[in-house]
Design a protein around this motif. Sequence first.
Motif, short mmCIF file in Angstrom:
data_model
loop_
_atom_site.label_atom_id
_atom_site.label_comp_id
_atom_site.label_asym_id
_atom_site.label_seq_id
_atom_site.Cartn_x
_atom_site.Cartn_y
_atom_site.Cartn_z
N UNK A 72 18.75 9.28 1.90
CA UNK A 72 17.53 9.47 1.10
C UNK A 72 17.07 8.16 0.48
N UNK A 73 18.00 7.26 0.16
CA UNK A 73 17.61 5.98 -0.42
C UNK A 73 16.83 5.13 0.56
N UNK A 74 17.34 5.01 1.79
CA UNK A 74 16.64 4.18 2.78
C UNK A 74 15.33 4.82 3.21
N UNK A 75 15.31 6.15 3.34
CA UNK A 75 14.08 6.84 3.75
C UNK A 75 13.00 6.73 2.67
N UNK A 76 13.37 6.95 1.41
CA UNK A 76 12.36 6.90 0.35
C UNK A 76 11.84 5.49 0.13
N UNK A 77 12.71 4.48 0.27
CA UNK A 77 12.23 3.10 0.10
C UNK A 77 11.27 2.72 1.22
N UNK A 78 11.51 3.22 2.43
CA UNK A 78 10.57 2.96 3.53
C UNK A 78 9.24 3.67 3.28
N UNK A 79 9.30 4.94 2.89
CA UNK A 79 8.07 5.73 2.73
C UNK A 79 7.25 5.31 1.51
N UNK A 80 7.89 4.67 0.54
CA UNK A 80 7.15 4.23 -0.65
C UNK A 80 6.52 2.86 -0.44
N UNK A 81 6.51 2.38 0.79
CA UNK A 81 6.00 1.05 1.08
C UNK A 81 4.51 0.93 0.77
N UNK A 82 3.82 2.08 0.70
CA UNK A 82 2.38 1.99 0.45
C UNK A 82 2.07 1.39 -0.92
N UNK A 83 3.05 1.39 -1.83
CA UNK A 83 2.82 0.73 -3.12
C UNK A 83 2.66 -0.78 -2.94
N UNK A 84 3.02 -1.30 -1.75
CA UNK A 84 2.83 -2.71 -1.47
C UNK A 84 1.39 -3.11 -1.25
N UNK A 85 0.47 -2.15 -1.28
CA UNK A 85 -0.95 -2.51 -1.22
C UNK A 85 -1.74 -1.92 -0.08
N UNK A 86 -1.10 -1.18 0.81
CA UNK A 86 -1.77 -0.71 2.02
C UNK A 86 -2.87 0.31 1.74
N UNK A 87 -2.81 1.02 0.61
CA UNK A 87 -3.85 2.01 0.33
C UNK A 87 -4.71 1.62 -0.87
N UNK A 88 -4.63 0.36 -1.30
CA UNK A 88 -5.44 -0.05 -2.46
C UNK A 88 -5.94 -1.50 -2.33
N UNK A 89 -5.19 -2.51 -2.81
CA UNK A 89 -5.76 -3.87 -2.86
C UNK A 89 -6.01 -4.50 -1.50
N UNK A 90 -5.17 -4.21 -0.50
CA UNK A 90 -5.37 -4.85 0.81
C UNK A 90 -6.67 -4.39 1.46
N UNK A 91 -6.95 -3.06 1.54
CA UNK A 91 -8.26 -2.67 2.06
C UNK A 91 -9.42 -3.14 1.17
N UNK A 92 -9.22 -3.13 -0.16
CA UNK A 92 -10.28 -3.60 -1.06
C UNK A 92 -10.59 -5.07 -0.79
N UNK A 93 -9.58 -5.86 -0.50
CA UNK A 93 -9.78 -7.28 -0.17
C UNK A 93 -10.64 -7.42 1.09
N UNK A 94 -10.39 -6.59 2.09
CA UNK A 94 -11.19 -6.63 3.31
C UNK A 94 -12.63 -6.20 3.04
N UNK A 95 -12.82 -5.17 2.22
CA UNK A 95 -14.17 -4.71 1.91
C UNK A 95 -14.99 -5.77 1.19
N UNK A 417 12.70 -1.04 3.25
CA UNK A 417 11.38 -1.65 3.10
C UNK A 417 11.03 -2.53 4.30
N UNK A 418 12.05 -3.07 4.99
CA UNK A 418 11.77 -3.83 6.21
C UNK A 418 11.16 -2.92 7.28
N UNK A 419 11.78 -1.76 7.48
CA UNK A 419 11.25 -0.80 8.45
C UNK A 419 9.90 -0.26 7.99
N UNK A 420 9.80 0.08 6.71
CA UNK A 420 8.55 0.63 6.18
C UNK A 420 7.40 -0.35 6.28
N UNK A 421 7.66 -1.64 6.06
CA UNK A 421 6.59 -2.65 6.15
C UNK A 421 6.02 -2.71 7.56
#
Length: 566
Positions: A72-95, A417-421
């Motif tokens: 559960x530790x490795x799975x949750x750390x991978x799935x929480x990767x979106x906090x790295x910016x994929x659903x907020x600042x990174x797309x906003x930067x492109x826009x 997080x390596x896999x999640x990234x």
Amino acid sequence: MTPSRELTLRALLTGLVLGALLTPANLYAGLKIGWSFNMSIIALLVGYTLWQSLSGAFGLPRWAIHESNITQTSASSAASIISGGLVAPIPAYTLLTGEQLPLPALVAWVFSVSFLGVWVAWYLRRGLVVDDGLRFPEGMATLETLQQIYGHGREALQRLRVLAGAAMLAALAKGLDILLALPRWAPTPALERLTFNLEPSLLLVGFGGIIGLRVGLSLVLGAALAWGLLAPWVIDQGWVTLAADARGPQFAVLIEWLLWPGVSLMVCATLTSLAIRLARLQRVRPASGGAPAAMGWPWLGLLGLGLAGTLVVLLQVMLFGISPLLALLSIPLAVLLAMVAARVVGATGIPPIGAVGQVSQLSFGVLAPGQVPINLMAANTAGGAAGQCADLLNDFKVGHAIGASPSRQLLAQCLGIAVGSLVGALAYRALIPDPQAMLITAEWPAPAVATWRAVAEALTLGLDALAPEIRWAMLAGGLAGLLLGALEALLPLRGLRWLPSSAALGLAFIIPASISLTMAFGAGLAWLFAARWRSLAERFVIVAAAGLVAGESMTGVAAALWQLLR
């Protein structure tokens, strides 16, 4: 169950594979509605059922409780990767800039931000989890599930069946929608233009079951205020002009006006609530407090923080042209805000990630006014590190309760997080090949992207660039947010039941009314089920809701990948 059978190859690989499968689900949900789901419980149920079955069939060693924790530790750390910016600042930067990071650079950036969060969590573990003994409600929910399935083996199988059934149902519904383009019924053409139409999405129904009745009703109230009252008034005043022959939902036109009061409400509410909660937590902090003590091996924590900070600074300079001095300043700010977020999550279970991101944007708006890359991507460092840190401290809470090895959890988190990234970046590219054309639309509302973009525009262009009526709307939204944020922080839990959720109220301004109504429908269904069958609801409602979320989102991602390959 001996602690020696903990970081086994099967436990680690199971968690990484599950994390790779669940990461796109969180990414899909984040771009749809701005919220994500903690995947720890799903990983626990799947890993336990799979390996207990294989152990019985092939005489393998029993699946140990510490192995479940690694999974559960490795799975949750991978799935929480979106906090790295994929659903907020990174797309906003492109826009805002028109620039899209190449895939290798995108993977490296998301990993570096999350890697920094991992090491901040390692540093905070002893102070918050061991010494202060903060509850971390999300981690306690995972721990309770872990103890239940090891105390009653059949419970895991029953929950997994419900999870799988809900996932298959949602996948089938999404597949039919993709193939047949199911109709979006609306009562009248006028209401359809205002986005009041049927949304045949079981993912939204599932999220409604997760968020609860108070948040669901707040979404209905927000949709009625934004799309039912404010949008028609804005059109009548001539502040927004719809084409004479406009048909279907006019989300893209109306959202350019409505997002401003909605964002103001959310920003002011989250910052006010965060400030009050921190002040109250400081008053009740144990006398042994002070700076959190590093967890064991102090040289390892310093080495990890130094390595992660260096990587983040180098990438800011190389990818975004940020000055080395400002890039360096983002590291202590990230550590400070991650500590704030971790303490709030530990005490309340409410992750203030939006507030952390907005504080970081405001900070860099003062330090480097008018510079979009700094405002978004240096701020992304703080927001991403805080999000990953808060999530992983929940894992450390579970590990501490069962006597797991923190250093082995740390390794599982880094690999996760390596896999999640990698998976997250690939899924983002598959889902959103053209962010400027696809995002902040009825199909992809991306409310977190809209929020980051709006704050960046306000800080870089100045409020004078906005029309006077928008500024008045922002003031009204901000005042409402201040009031709601203060009440949310000060009222007891019993009083909160009668107070609208500020997050849901503001979110309803930024997503189509159809999404708010469908999520409210799911919340109502879950509430009715719990009122009639309370014990069954406690065991199965969240599991079924998670299955609906995972089933539709993974089908949507698979369809996008298939379209890309074609």
